[in-house]
Design an enzyme around this catalytic site. Structure first.
Site, PDB file in Angstrom:
ATOM      1  N   GLN A   1       0.815  -1.032  -0.103  1.00 11.78           N
ATOM      2  CA  GLN A   1       0.048   0.116  -0.011  1.00 11.78           C
ATOM      3  C   GLN A   1       0.811   1.217   0.056  1.00 11.78           C
ATOM      4  O   GLN A   1       0.614   2.384  -0.788  1.00 11.78           O
ATOM      5  CB  GLN A   1      -1.035  -0.029   1.088  1.00 11.78           C
ATOM      6  CG  GLN A   1      -2.022   1.128   1.205  1.00 11.78           C
ATOM      7  CD  GLN A   1      -3.090   1.023   0.212  1.00 11.78           C
ATOM      8  OE1 GLN A   1      -3.222  -0.147  -0.423  1.00 11.78           O
ATOM      9  NE2 GLN A   1      -3.611   2.142  -0.451  1.00 11.78           N
ATOM     10  N   GLU A   2       1.795   1.288   0.730  1.00 12.00           N
ATOM     11  CA  GLU A   2       2.806   2.501   0.629  1.00 12.00           C
ATOM     12  C   GLU A   2       3.680   2.637  -0.585  1.00 12.00           C
ATOM     13  O   GLU A   2       3.627   3.898  -0.909  1.00 12.00           O
ATOM     14  CB  GLU A   2       3.643   2.375   2.133  1.00 12.00           C
ATOM     15  CG  GLU A   2       3.053   2.444   3.465  1.00 12.00           C
ATOM     16  CD  GLU A   2       2.706   3.654   3.807  1.00 12.00           C
ATOM     17  OE1 GLU A   2       3.180   4.732   3.190  1.00 12.00           O
ATOM     18  OE2 GLU A   2       1.809   4.059   4.732  1.00 12.00           O
ATOM     19  N   SER A   3       4.241   1.536  -1.174  1.00 11.41           N
ATOM     20  CA  SER A   3       5.114   1.917  -2.146  1.00 11.41           C
ATOM     21  C   SER A   3       5.018   0.966  -3.224  1.00 11.41           C
ATOM     22  O   SER A   3       5.922   1.169  -4.318  1.00 11.41           O
ATOM     23  CB  SER A   3       6.459   1.912  -1.519  1.00 11.41           C
ATOM     24  OG  SER A   3       6.890   0.556  -1.203  1.00 11.41           O
TER      25      SER A   3
ATOM     26  N   TYR B   1      -7.273   3.421   3.507  1.00  8.75           N
ATOM     27  CA  TYR B   1      -5.826   2.730   3.596  1.00  8.75           C
ATOM     28  C   TYR B   1      -6.230   1.584   4.636  1.00  8.75           C
ATOM     29  O   TYR B   1      -5.540   0.589   4.532  1.00  8.75           O
ATOM     30  CB  TYR B   1      -4.881   3.807   4.175  1.00  8.75           C
ATOM     31  CG  TYR B   1      -3.858   3.392   4.800  1.00  8.75           C
ATOM     32  CD1 TYR B   1      -2.424   3.546   3.780  1.00  8.75           C
ATOM     33  CD2 TYR B   1      -3.519   2.873   5.875  1.00  8.75           C
ATOM     34  CE1 TYR B   1      -1.235   3.094   4.074  1.00  8.75           C
ATOM     35  CE2 TYR B   1      -2.213   2.745   6.455  1.00  8.75           C
ATOM     36  CZ  TYR B   1      -1.019   2.505   5.575  1.00  8.75           C
ATOM     37  OH  TYR B   1       0.280   2.294   5.766  1.00  8.75           O
TER      38      TYR B   1
END
Length: 232
Positions: A100-102, A187
């Site tokens: 999800q972040e990168s 998120y």
């Protein structure tokens, strides 16, 4: 696109063209002696079932390219397992956060300045002793340490810990729940969905049979009366 990725894509196209349109089929994946990923509709002793599907349109390679045959993600498995185990954090949770972040890009940088695989902010990286946030080993170590700290702070409540990872601990403390921010709520939902969908380890059961007067252990993933659970 890497040569390995190209080979995988070409293999997927060729294989899908040879499969029947209506009959149910299965796709298996394994690595050959040179470490290359092999895709086939025939099982292999060391292979892993990738997908079962019933029509040509239900392409298994849509799932494969997105998740199972994801070489960029797979190369960090050892680091994720090592750090997740050291901190008592689910490796599935760590993987979902990184995705999800990168999207597993070690060189990712957000417009706010968050860096690397787990998108550490400069102040957080410094606090965690991460000298190079773009180094996968340092970034995952720091990110998992930070995530563990949030889980501890919020009494192992995964939703609140994830919300704090995204919006900051102060926002979660202020509202006493997941903050009413659309980005943060999405998120948390996406990561929880990914963790729930991750394959869970199979339980292994042991039974003992007497064969020609000797005890012979048998192992199975099916629980039977009298079986001993040897692996969760």
């Amino acid at each position: 696109m890497s040569s390995n990725s190209t080979r995988i894509l070409l293999g997927a196209i060729l294989l899908s063209a040879t499969l029947p349109a209506a009959a149910q089929a299965q796709i298996y994946s394994w690595r050959d002696a040179e470490g290359r990923i092999v895709l086939s509709d025939k099982p292999n002793s060391g292979g892993e079932l990738v997908k079962t599907y019933s029509t040509q349109q239900d392409s298994p390679f849509r799932t494969t390219a997105k998740g199972i045959v994801n070489e960029r993600a797979a190369q960090y498995d050892a680091l994720i397992e090592e750090n997740a185990t050291a901190h008592g954090v689910s490796p599935h949770l760590v993987r979902a956060v990184i995705q999800q972040e990168s999207a597993f890009n070690p060189n990712a940088r957000s417009h706010k300045g968050a860096m690397g695989l787990m998108q550490l902010m400069p102040a957080t990286a410094t606090e965690l002793g991460v000298s190079d946030p773009y180094d996968p080993s340092e970034n995952i170590r720091g990110g998992v340490t930070y995530l563990k700290g949030l889980l501890t702070k919020f009494s192992q409540n995964v939703e609140l810990a994830l919300a704090a990872y995204n919006a900051g601990p102060r926002a979660v403390t202020k509202y006493g729940s997941v903050p009413p921010y659309r980005e943060t709520q999405d998120y948390v939902t996406k990561i929880k969905t990914a963790v729930d969908a991750a394959p869970k380890p199979k339980r292994i059961y042991k039974t003992v049979e007497i064969v020609n007067g000797r005890e012979v252990p048998r192992f199975s993933t099916e629980e039977t009366p009298g079986a001993e659970l040897v692996k969760k």
